[in-house]
Design a protein around this motif. Structure first.
Motif, PDB file in Angstrom:
ATOM      1  N   ILE A  97       0.817  -1.217   0.000  1.00  0.00           N
ATOM      2  CA  ILE A  97       0.000   0.000   0.000  1.00  0.00           C
ATOM      3  C   ILE A  97       0.848   1.262   0.000  1.00  0.00           C
ATOM      4  O   ILE A  97       0.333   2.358   0.201  1.00  0.00           O
ATOM      5  N   VAL A  98       2.145   1.102  -0.226  1.00  0.00           N
ATOM      6  CA  VAL A  98       3.030   2.258  -0.394  1.00  0.00           C
ATOM      7  C   VAL A  98       3.469   2.304  -1.851  1.00  0.00           C
ATOM      8  O   VAL A  98       3.429   1.289  -2.552  1.00  0.00           O
ATOM      9  N   PRO A  99       3.885   3.457  -2.346  1.00  0.00           N
ATOM     10  CA  PRO A  99       4.366   3.531  -3.734  1.00  0.00           C
ATOM     11  C   PRO A  99       5.551   2.600  -3.962  1.00  0.00           C
ATOM     12  O   PRO A  99       6.390   2.410  -3.086  1.00  0.00           O
ATOM     13  N   MET A 100       5.603   2.025  -5.155  1.00  0.00           N
ATOM     14  CA  MET A 100       6.703   1.147  -5.526  1.00  0.00           C
ATOM     15  C   MET A 100       7.664   1.918  -6.427  1.00  0.00           C
ATOM     16  O   MET A 100       7.248   2.665  -7.320  1.00  0.00           O
ATOM     17  N   LEU A 101       8.955   1.722  -6.190  1.00  0.00           N
ATOM     18  CA  LEU A 101       9.981   2.492  -6.885  1.00  0.00           C
ATOM     19  C   LEU A 101      10.794   1.618  -7.829  1.00  0.00           C
ATOM     20  O   LEU A 101      10.960   0.411  -7.599  1.00  0.00           O
ATOM     21  N   CYS A 102      11.309   2.249  -8.865  1.00  0.00           N
ATOM     22  CA  CYS A 102      12.219   1.569  -9.781  1.00  0.00           C
ATOM     23  C   CYS A 102      13.549   1.344  -9.064  1.00  0.00           C
ATOM     24  O   CYS A 102      14.112   2.289  -8.492  1.00  0.00           O
ATOM     25  N   PRO A 103      14.083   0.126  -9.059  1.00  0.00           N
ATOM     26  CA  PRO A 103      15.347  -0.128  -8.353  1.00  0.00           C
ATOM     27  C   PRO A 103      16.548   0.521  -9.037  1.00  0.00           C
ATOM     28  O   PRO A 103      17.609   0.649  -8.420  1.00  0.00           O
ATOM     29  N   CYS A 104      16.375   0.939 -10.284  1.00  0.00           N
ATOM     30  CA  CYS A 104      17.495   1.529 -11.031  1.00  0.00           C
ATOM     31  C   CYS A 104      17.621   3.034 -10.807  1.00  0.00           C
ATOM     32  O   CYS A 104      18.711   3.544 -10.538  1.00  0.00           O
ATOM     33  N   CYS A 105      16.473   3.741 -10.890  1.00  0.00           N
ATOM     34  CA  CYS A 105      16.526   5.205 -10.789  1.00  0.00           C
ATOM     35  C   CYS A 105      15.903   5.746  -9.513  1.00  0.00           C
ATOM     36  O   CYS A 105      16.055   6.923  -9.195  1.00  0.00           O
ATOM     37  N   GLY A 106      15.172   4.898  -8.780  1.00  0.00           N
ATOM     38  CA  GLY A 106      14.561   5.344  -7.536  1.00  0.00           C
ATOM     39  C   GLY A 106      13.284   6.137  -7.716  1.00  0.00           C
ATOM     40  O   GLY A 106      12.723   6.632  -6.736  1.00  0.00           O
ATOM     41  N   GLN A 107      12.798   6.254  -8.956  1.00  0.00           N
ATOM     42  CA  GLN A 107      11.568   6.994  -9.215  1.00  0.00           C
ATOM     43  C   GLN A 107      10.347   6.090  -9.017  1.00  0.00           C
ATOM     44  O   GLN A 107      10.428   4.870  -9.149  1.00  0.00           O
ATOM     45  N   GLU A 108       9.210   6.727  -8.700  1.00  0.00           N
ATOM     46  CA  GLU A 108       7.987   5.958  -8.491  1.00  0.00           C
ATOM     47  C   GLU A 108       7.553   5.299  -9.795  1.00  0.00           C
ATOM     48  O   GLU A 108       7.528   5.926 -10.850  1.00  0.00           O
ATOM     49  N   TRP A 109       7.223   4.021  -9.706  1.00  0.00           N
ATOM     50  CA  TRP A 109       6.830   3.259 -10.889  1.00  0.00           C
ATOM     51  C   TRP A 109       5.363   3.545 -11.210  1.00  0.00           C
ATOM     52  O   TRP A 109       4.507   3.461 -10.326  1.00  0.00           O
ATOM     53  N   PRO A 110       5.042   3.886 -12.467  1.00  0.00           N
ATOM     54  CA  PRO A 110       3.639   4.139 -12.837  1.00  0.00           C
ATOM     55  C   PRO A 110       2.758   2.931 -12.544  1.00  0.00           C
ATOM     56  O   PRO A 110       3.129   1.794 -12.854  1.00  0.00           O
ATOM     57  N   LYS A 111       1.594   3.176 -11.952  1.00  0.00           N
ATOM     58  CA  LYS A 111       0.735   2.084 -11.500  1.00  0.00           C
ATOM     59  C   LYS A 111       0.309   1.158 -12.632  1.00  0.00           C
ATOM     60  O   LYS A 111       0.180  -0.051 -12.448  1.00  0.00           O
ATOM     61  N   ASP A 112       0.046   1.702 -13.805  1.00  0.00           N
ATOM     62  CA  ASP A 112      -0.473   0.890 -14.907  1.00  0.00           C
ATOM     63  C   ASP A 112       0.621   0.352 -15.829  1.00  0.00           C
ATOM     64  O   ASP A 112       0.325  -0.316 -16.820  1.00  0.00           O
ATOM     65  N   LYS A 113       1.868   0.642 -15.516  1.00  0.00           N
ATOM     66  CA  LYS A 113       2.964   0.203 -16.381  1.00  0.00           C
ATOM     67  C   LYS A 113       3.405  -1.209 -15.990  1.00  0.00           C
ATOM     68  O   LYS A 113       3.710  -1.469 -14.823  1.00  0.00           O
TER      69      LYS A 113
END
Length: 240
Positions: A97-113
């Motif tokens: 229930i927390v935002p998920m981040l890209c392990p490479c860049c640390g940015q929030e991963w788009p929910k529908d991607k």
């Protein structure tokens, strides 16, 4: 049923029915918020047979003298790893229930991607304190223990269930530690647990728990806390 020790015990005036009475009590135990153990087993006769064999091996029958000189018989069985291994439901994928981040860049991963194969997203860290366990305090609430309870946030997103725990940890220790007393420095919960006050209970049996969305984010927003869930280092305190 003594949920603190996970021990089932029945007392009868006649030893002839002790074994059958304990089995009846066992199959009527609450499995989760909707069904009993007997309901869960349904028509899976192979699993019924294997559980019957374990019960017959593990039941201990004793006799005691009463103050009036009469006899009372008891049948007792601990619900341990052999039984739990046959009762664990199949785990299903769940979302944190927390935002998920890209392990490479640390940015929030788009929910529908879609997440590419081999890439594992990491949860956004919102809790920096390292806890040794998690305690959910349900005292004062209407609550009935089950083998496999669920913990939700305020909008009924899953925070903890069999879906967050490893099968091996459930078999060894059970999904949660139940207690009716305050616990300090318990081997399973440790010296510095995250203490959370439950908001209420839900479900047909009042056996599933709701906590605040804030506390839910504290649990999911920490790799350490997610490992605590995986290892079943969760305790529920309830009123006797």
């Amino acid at each position: 049923m003594n949920w603190n020790t996970m021990t089932l015990n029945v007392h009868l005036p006649n030893s002839s029915f002790a074994r059958d009475s304990l089995k009846k009590e066992f199959y009527q135990l609450p499995y989760d918020g909707q069904q009993t153990i007997g309901d869960f087993l349904g028509t899976d006769f192979n699993r019924w047979r294997r559980i019957e064999e374990i019960i017959n091996e593990d039941i201990s029958i004793g006799q005691y003298y009463l103050t009036d000189g009469g006899l009372e018989f008891s049948a007792q069985m601990k619900i341990g790893s052999k039984v739990l291994s046959l009762l664990i439901p199949e785990a299903k994928p769940v979302k944190l229930i927390v935002p998920m981040l890209c392990p490479c860049c640390g940015q929030e991963w788009p929910k529908d991607k879609p997440v590419p194969p081999g890439l594992e997203l990491i949860p956004k860290e919102v809790e920096s304190i390292e806890y040794t366990g998690i305690i959910i305090d349900c005292r004062g609430l209407k609550f009935n223990p089950t083998l496999f309870p669920k913990i939700y946030n305020e909008v009924l997103n899953e925070v903890y269930s069999v879906n967050f725990a490893s099968r091996g940890a459930i078999i060894d220790n059970g999904l949660v530690l139940y207690t009716t007393e305050e616990i300090y420095n318990h081997p399973r919960i440790g010296y510095n647990p995250l203490r959370i006050r439950a908001l209420g209970t839900t479900g047909q049996r009042f056996s599933d728990i709701q906590i605040s969305s804030y506390d839910a984010r504290r649990i999911h927003g920490s790799k350490k806390n997610l490992n605590l869930l995986k290892e079943c280092r969760v305790a529920i305190i309830f009123s006797p």
